[in-house]
Design an enzyme around this catalytic site. Sequence first.
Site, PDB file in Angstrom:
ATOM      1  N   SER A 135       0.855  -1.175   0.000  1.00  0.00           N
ATOM      2  CA  SER A 135       0.000   0.000   0.000  1.00  0.00           C
ATOM      3  C   SER A 135       0.891   1.224   0.000  1.00  0.00           C
ATOM      4  O   SER A 135       1.708   1.411   0.909  1.00  0.00           O
ATOM      5  CB  SER A 135      -0.897  -0.008   1.248  1.00  0.00           C
ATOM      6  OG  SER A 135      -1.697   1.146   1.295  1.00  0.00           O
ATOM      7  N   LYS A 161      -1.080  -1.086  -4.457  1.00  0.00           N
ATOM      8  CA  LYS A 161      -2.279  -0.319  -4.094  1.00  0.00           C
ATOM      9  C   LYS A 161      -1.884   1.131  -3.876  1.00  0.00           C
ATOM     10  O   LYS A 161      -0.959   1.417  -3.116  1.00  0.00           O
ATOM     11  CB  LYS A 161      -2.935  -0.884  -2.832  1.00  0.00           C
ATOM     12  CG  LYS A 161      -4.216  -0.143  -2.459  1.00  0.00           C
ATOM     13  CD  LYS A 161      -4.926  -0.795  -1.278  1.00  0.00           C
ATOM     14  CE  LYS A 161      -4.365  -0.295   0.042  1.00  0.00           C
ATOM     15  NZ  LYS A 161      -5.156  -0.801   1.195  1.00  0.00           N
ATOM     16  N   LYS A 163      -2.984   4.867  -2.588  1.00  0.00           N
ATOM     17  CA  LYS A 163      -3.911   5.745  -1.891  1.00  0.00           C
ATOM     18  C   LYS A 163      -4.288   6.873  -2.838  1.00  0.00           C
ATOM     19  O   LYS A 163      -3.451   7.383  -3.598  1.00  0.00           O
ATOM     20  CB  LYS A 163      -3.276   6.311  -0.625  1.00  0.00           C
ATOM     21  CG  LYS A 163      -2.983   5.259   0.446  1.00  0.00           C
ATOM     22  CD  LYS A 163      -4.252   4.718   1.076  1.00  0.00           C
ATOM     23  CE  LYS A 163      -3.949   3.750   2.214  1.00  0.00           C
ATOM     24  NZ  LYS A 163      -5.174   3.253   2.872  1.00  0.00           N
ATOM     25  N   ASP A 188      -7.191   2.976  -3.127  1.00  0.00           N
ATOM     26  CA  ASP A 188      -7.894   3.053  -1.850  1.00  0.00           C
ATOM     27  C   ASP A 188      -8.174   4.516  -1.551  1.00  0.00           C
ATOM     28  O   ASP A 188      -7.250   5.318  -1.397  1.00  0.00           O
ATOM     29  CB  ASP A 188      -7.034   2.425  -0.750  1.00  0.00           C
ATOM     30  CG  ASP A 188      -7.725   2.427   0.604  1.00  0.00           C
ATOM     31  OD1 ASP A 188      -8.899   2.823   0.686  1.00  0.00           O
ATOM     32  OD2 ASP A 188      -7.080   2.023   1.592  1.00  0.00           O
ATOM     33  N   GLU A 213     -11.189   0.839  -3.378  1.00  0.00           N
ATOM     34  CA  GLU A 213     -11.516   0.515  -1.993  1.00  0.00           C
ATOM     35  C   GLU A 213     -12.156   1.709  -1.286  1.00  0.00           C
ATOM     36  O   GLU A 213     -11.626   2.817  -1.319  1.00  0.00           O
ATOM     37  CB  GLU A 213     -10.231   0.098  -1.263  1.00  0.00           C
ATOM     38  CG  GLU A 213     -10.442  -0.465   0.119  1.00  0.00           C
ATOM     39  CD  GLU A 213      -9.118  -0.919   0.731  1.00  0.00           C
ATOM     40  OE1 GLU A 213      -9.117  -1.211   1.940  1.00  0.00           O
ATOM     41  OE2 GLU A 213      -8.089  -0.974   0.021  1.00  0.00           O
ATOM     42  N   ASP A 238     -14.176  -1.643   3.152  1.00  0.00           N
ATOM     43  CA  ASP A 238     -13.238  -1.764   4.266  1.00  0.00           C
ATOM     44  C   ASP A 238     -13.929  -1.267   5.530  1.00  0.00           C
ATOM     45  O   ASP A 238     -14.531  -2.042   6.274  1.00  0.00           O
ATOM     46  CB  ASP A 238     -11.978  -0.961   3.944  1.00  0.00           C
ATOM     47  CG  ASP A 238     -10.950  -0.924   5.074  1.00  0.00           C
ATOM     48  OD1 ASP A 238     -11.195  -1.513   6.135  1.00  0.00           O
ATOM     49  OD2 ASP A 238      -9.896  -0.300   4.890  1.00  0.00           O
ATOM     50  N   LYS A 262      -9.893  -6.590   8.243  1.00  0.00           N
ATOM     51  CA  LYS A 262      -8.857  -6.153   9.179  1.00  0.00           C
ATOM     52  C   LYS A 262      -9.226  -6.654  10.567  1.00  0.00           C
ATOM     53  O   LYS A 262     -10.344  -6.415  11.044  1.00  0.00           O
ATOM     54  CB  LYS A 262      -8.732  -4.628   9.183  1.00  0.00           C
ATOM     55  CG  LYS A 262      -8.133  -4.060   7.908  1.00  0.00           C
ATOM     56  CD  LYS A 262      -8.106  -2.542   7.931  1.00  0.00           C
ATOM     57  CE  LYS A 262      -7.432  -2.006   6.666  1.00  0.00           C
ATOM     58  NZ  LYS A 262      -7.638  -0.550   6.512  1.00  0.00           N
ATOM     59  N   GLY A 290      -3.998  -3.771   6.133  1.00  0.00           N
ATOM     60  CA  GLY A 290      -3.000  -3.439   7.151  1.00  0.00           C
ATOM     61  C   GLY A 290      -3.295  -2.115   7.818  1.00  0.00           C
ATOM     62  O   GLY A 290      -3.993  -1.258   7.269  1.00  0.00           O
TER      63      GLY A 290
END
Length: 376
Positions: A135, A161, A163, A188, A213, A238, A262, A290
């Site tokens: 990430s 991934k 952000k 995400d 996400e 999520d 998670k 994570g």
Amino acid sequence: MRIDGIVLRELHLPLVRPFETSFGVTRNRRILLAEIRSEGLIGWGECTAGERPHFSGESTDTAWQVIVNELGPMLASGRPEHGGDCPRIFNVVRGNPMAKAALENAIWDLEAQREGVSLSQLIGGVRDRIPCGVSLGIQKSIPELLDIIERELAAGYQRIKLKCKPGWDVEVFEKVRNQWPDIMLSCDANSAYKLRDADHLANFDAFDLLMVEQPLWHDDFYYHSMLQKRMNTPICLDESIRNRRDALAAIEMESCKIINIKLGRVGGFSEAIAVHNAAQERGIPVWCGGMLESGVGRSHNIALSTLENFRLPGDVSASARYWTEDIIEPEVTVTAEGEILVSDAPGRGYEVRTDLIEQLTVRKEEIRAFELVGQN
């Protein structure tokens, strides 16, 4: 299982490099560790709450108070036989899943040690290695991001991934796809968009993303369902998925095609396994997210990721990506093929470096069982 003592610690760990999301920038982590002593064994759990209540309503400080004043006394007098007993013991405390997970996961660790099996075996894991992704936070510039992606791909990671947020999305994806047209790529948003951005979000379809996400509100199913009907890119939920009931509701409403699990967000292994099973029964793949964990939380994530329906690479990556020195040994490493080999040693499979933990501890509270009986 007799609880002989609970020790709560706060550690301060600086990240190797700042990590930026739509919430802000994290440079240092306040890590909460729970050490539970039982009949000569020690189990470890980690509270993954952030320093401030931005990802969820919990924070480092609220979790500390809830564990010391509520959950610790309940657990010590509850005499759990199995990790799965913890939700019943904690039932009268509403919310606070990350605080609950810190204690429950330590009990699962103890149970695995007592049974002489690895934690992954205890929970029904079927993998001896797990695929890994990374990430990547929001960077100062696109060229800087491209350099980081190149480094992570060279390290073997199977999924990248990114952000994202308004102003850091379509142009970024375009540059990445132009350079690496075939990599497994996802994004995400951490709830950075609104439904009015639906037309903009639909443009993400052009970049062959594995998923987007949590694009909308952190507690929403309904509007994600509306958005998913307008996008070909799978939505992954999520923050919205707090338990099995949420997973079932989201799947029934067609709010998502993928679920991120998670451990802290859902309250520990018991509920994480229940969410996994519900998704598997309905053909929805899951993966492990994570929360900038230390090696203690990371080892729990590795065990969780061995369950059958964890079909996509998760955010479980090498210790060295986050910490100059981790608090476990051996540190978590990733093979050249982008996999973590799962330990078959009893419990979590990694030794805790108690000397380093003591050195890094800035706050500590010890709760002995005989002091707690009768306090609930």
